[in-house]
Write an enzyme that holds these catalytic residues in place. Sequence first.
Site, PDB file in Angstrom:
ATOM      1  N   ARG A  39       0.813  -1.254   0.020  1.00  0.00           N
ATOM      2  CA  ARG A  39      -0.085  -0.018   0.133  1.00  0.00           C
ATOM      3  C   ARG A  39       0.844   1.321   0.258  1.00  0.00           C
ATOM      4  O   ARG A  39       0.639   2.306  -0.659  1.00  0.00           O
ATOM      5  CB  ARG A  39      -1.016   0.054   1.287  1.00  0.00           C
ATOM      6  N   HIS A 163      -5.515  -6.478  -4.024  1.00  0.00           N
ATOM      7  CA  HIS A 163      -6.479  -6.452  -2.786  1.00  0.00           C
ATOM      8  C   HIS A 163      -6.531  -7.923  -2.463  1.00  0.00           C
ATOM      9  O   HIS A 163      -6.919  -8.188  -1.506  1.00  0.00           O
ATOM     10  CB  HIS A 163      -7.958  -6.008  -3.432  1.00  0.00           C
ATOM     11  N   TRP A 179     -10.458  -9.032   1.521  1.00  0.00           N
ATOM     12  CA  TRP A 179     -11.056  -9.377   0.402  1.00  0.00           C
ATOM     13  C   TRP A 179     -11.279 -10.816  -0.148  1.00  0.00           C
ATOM     14  O   TRP A 179     -12.039 -11.496  -0.933  1.00  0.00           O
ATOM     15  CB  TRP A 179     -10.415  -8.504  -0.695  1.00  0.00           C
ATOM     16  N   ASP A 208     -14.426  -2.313  -6.165  1.00  0.00           N
ATOM     17  CA  ASP A 208     -14.357  -3.701  -6.621  1.00  0.00           C
ATOM     18  C   ASP A 208     -15.649  -4.241  -7.491  1.00  0.00           C
ATOM     19  O   ASP A 208     -15.540  -4.796  -8.544  1.00  0.00           O
ATOM     20  CB  ASP A 208     -14.392  -4.538  -5.612  1.00  0.00           C
TER      21      ASP A 208
END
Length: 287
Positions: A39, A163, A179, A208
């Site tokens: 990230r 993710h 996820w 998403d």
Amino acid sequence: MAALRSVKEKQLYLQEIERARQDLRALIYSKNCAPIMLRLAWHDAGTYDAFTKTGGPNGSIRNEEELKHSANNGLKIAVDLCEEVKAKHPKITYADLYQLAGVVAIEITGGPPIDFVPGRKDSKKSPSEGRLPDAKLGASHLRDTFYRMGLSDQDIVALSGGHTLGRAHQERSGFDGPWTKEPAKFDNSYFVELLKGESRGLLKLPTDKALVEDPEFHHYVELYAKDKDAFFRDYAVSHKKLSELGFSPPSSGQKVGLALSIAAVVVLAIVWDQLTDPFLIWKQFNN
């Protein structure tokens, strides 16, 4: 001689990068912090604007001003962890360090190897807030954000596959949960879960869902859900593009030239050593 010093400095920097890579592997493994390192790399690079040539992977995310951007909540943890490696390798730029951390995070969690070329320069100038994707929005927002960086629909979907690692935290993003069922493993399960629809305990953000609902995005979701190798191949390409936004790495010709220059340095060093060897000099004048 200046040119030879420059070549030597580049070689030493490459060696330092490899030592930092090993330290990052140990750090990320011991702290179990691969998701937040990925990230960090993404958020430092994802501010790039291809039209104004500003933002991008330049290490500016370490600035207090930028860390306070709402999209960067919690990333001070990753910045502080990277300081442990920076202290051991002070010559490495923050820009290179953060992107290398992202590459290592992918690799040690089972993802594809990603070609990493160092040479990014640091900046203390932070971009304005609002350049990163907003998870509450949809397909048009994703395109606006990624096209501004100079990336494509395929890049959007491939990079969204990141993710597969980690989870959202309520206190950071307003969302909570992973996820995938194995959030410490980098694979294609993010896309498999997307096609299943809502699953108890698993997160699906508006961005998403947009990947499934948009016909062009959906094509890639289907492909990556069925073919992990295709996902890994495309992810490695897209991640490299993201990590080099606004950065011009050496071309293949330049890399060859650098290798030849390094070889030349070695040869010259040997010749110089022979020329300055006292025994050889005595022998030359006493034959």
